[in-house]
Write an enzyme that holds these catalytic residues in place. Structure first.
Site, PDB file in Angstrom:
ATOM      1  CB  THR A  48      -0.945  -0.010   1.216  1.00 58.30           C
ATOM      2  OG1 THR A  48      -1.736  -1.203   1.165  1.00 58.30           O
ATOM      3  CG2 THR A  48      -1.873   1.185   1.224  1.00 58.30           C
ATOM      4  CE1 TYR A 136       0.735  -9.902   2.535  1.00 54.56           C
ATOM      5  CE2 TYR A 136       2.282  -8.271   1.683  1.00 54.56           C
ATOM      6  CZ  TYR A 136       0.989  -8.732   1.829  1.00 54.56           C
ATOM      7  OH  TYR A 136      -0.053  -8.037   1.254  1.00 54.56           O
ATOM      8  CE  LYS A 164      -0.813  -7.497   4.956  1.00 57.78           C
ATOM      9  NZ  LYS A 164      -0.366  -6.287   4.216  1.00 57.78           N
TER      10      LYS A 164
END
Length: 295
Positions: A48, A136, A164
């Site tokens: 992001t 991740y 995550k």
């Protein structure tokens, strides 16, 4: 005991000026907004944050600026993932020196390696990067899925602290079962799956929408963890449209537009990313008004 991430983490945007330079003043303002809203942690320079459009020096500059301005008020997780393990280690060490508590990295992507290659990558990075490593799992973006058994094996490493998980709920549930009782945290990466993740023992969540409504995200987490599931479900239902809009078109365009509507500087996207359509921008505006985020 490992220092484990817990709670709601905002995947913070990186504000760019019209010429695509980094607006550090705006970055500091966004950090203040998050800290004042009580969010539990910040992910700096993740997807992001458009890390993939930045040079190594720019990534370091953003991480350093964020850590300096946060000044210990809130824990920082730095996006440190690179294709080469030596670069990931370099960025992890740099982030640790700046004061970041954790580093986030995906499996290597584009040129696929073997299962053992991925395991060796994460173990080598964890041994050398000096920040607690958060794996991740992002199969739709990376093209490789970290299987629950792999994650459970990696969780035994002294410096691998968390996951995550941006996959489906079945994968998250299996991973939580495989790592139960271990000194390891599983956090959700999809807003729509936060509550079921919490219900199965998840430690927290990352999100794009946290940029806009951090107070609501904190309330959702804390009410759920306090056993007030009805209130948490009500909050979640109110925010579901906003979750959806954040990724209807290439992110983080929608959230940058929304921040601008709220009076913060979101800035432009770096090419080749494109800003959202007027139709989606209008939907976001209407939803923010409904939520009371803008008048």
């Amino acid at each position: 005991m490992k220092a484990l991430p817990k709670g709601m983490f905002t995947a913070l945007i990186t504000p760019f000026n019209e010429d695509e330079s980094i607006n550090f003043d705006a970055l500091r303002g966004l950090i203040d907004f998050q800290v004042e809203s009580g969010i539990h942690g910040l992910l700096i320079g993740g997807s992001t944050g458009e890390y993939h459009t930045m040079s190594m020096e720019e990534r370091k500059a953003v991480i350093q600026a964020a850590c300096e301005h946060a000044a210990g008020r809130i824990p920082i997780m730095a996006g440190i993932g690179c294709s080469r393990p030596c670069d990931t280690i370099e960025l992890g060490r740099f982030s640790a020196g700046c004061g970041a508590k954790w580093g986030l990295a995906t499996a290597p992507y584009y040129h696929r390696t073997t299962r053992q290659g991925v395991m060796d990558y994460f173990k080598g990075v964890a041994a050398g990067c000096e920040v607690g490593l958060c794996l991740y799992n992002y199969p739709s973006g990376v093209g490789f899925e970290l299987e629950p058994e792999m994650i459970a094996e990696l969780a035994q490493e002294p410096n691998i602290v968390a996951l995550k998980d941006t996959a489906d709920m079945e994968h998250t549930a299996e991973t939580l079962a495989a790592t139960r009782g271990m000194d390891f945290a599983v956090l959700q990466g999809f807003e729509h799956l936060m509550l079921p993740c919490f219900a199965l023992g998840g430690a927290g969540a990352f999100g794009i929408v946290h940029n806009l409504v951090p107070r609501e995200m904190v309330e959702l987490y804390e009410t759920f963890m306090a056993g007030n599931w009805k209130r948490a479900n009500e909050l979640n239902a109110r925010l579901t449209n906003l979750y959806q809009y954040m990724e209807l078109e290439p992110f983080p365009g929608p959230v940058k537009v929304a921040l601008g509507q709220m009076g913060y500087f979101g800035g432009v996207l770096r090419k080749p990313l494109t800003m959202p359509s007027q139709e989606l921008s209008d939907k976001v505006t209407a939803e923010l008004k409904k939520l009371g985020a803008i008048s």
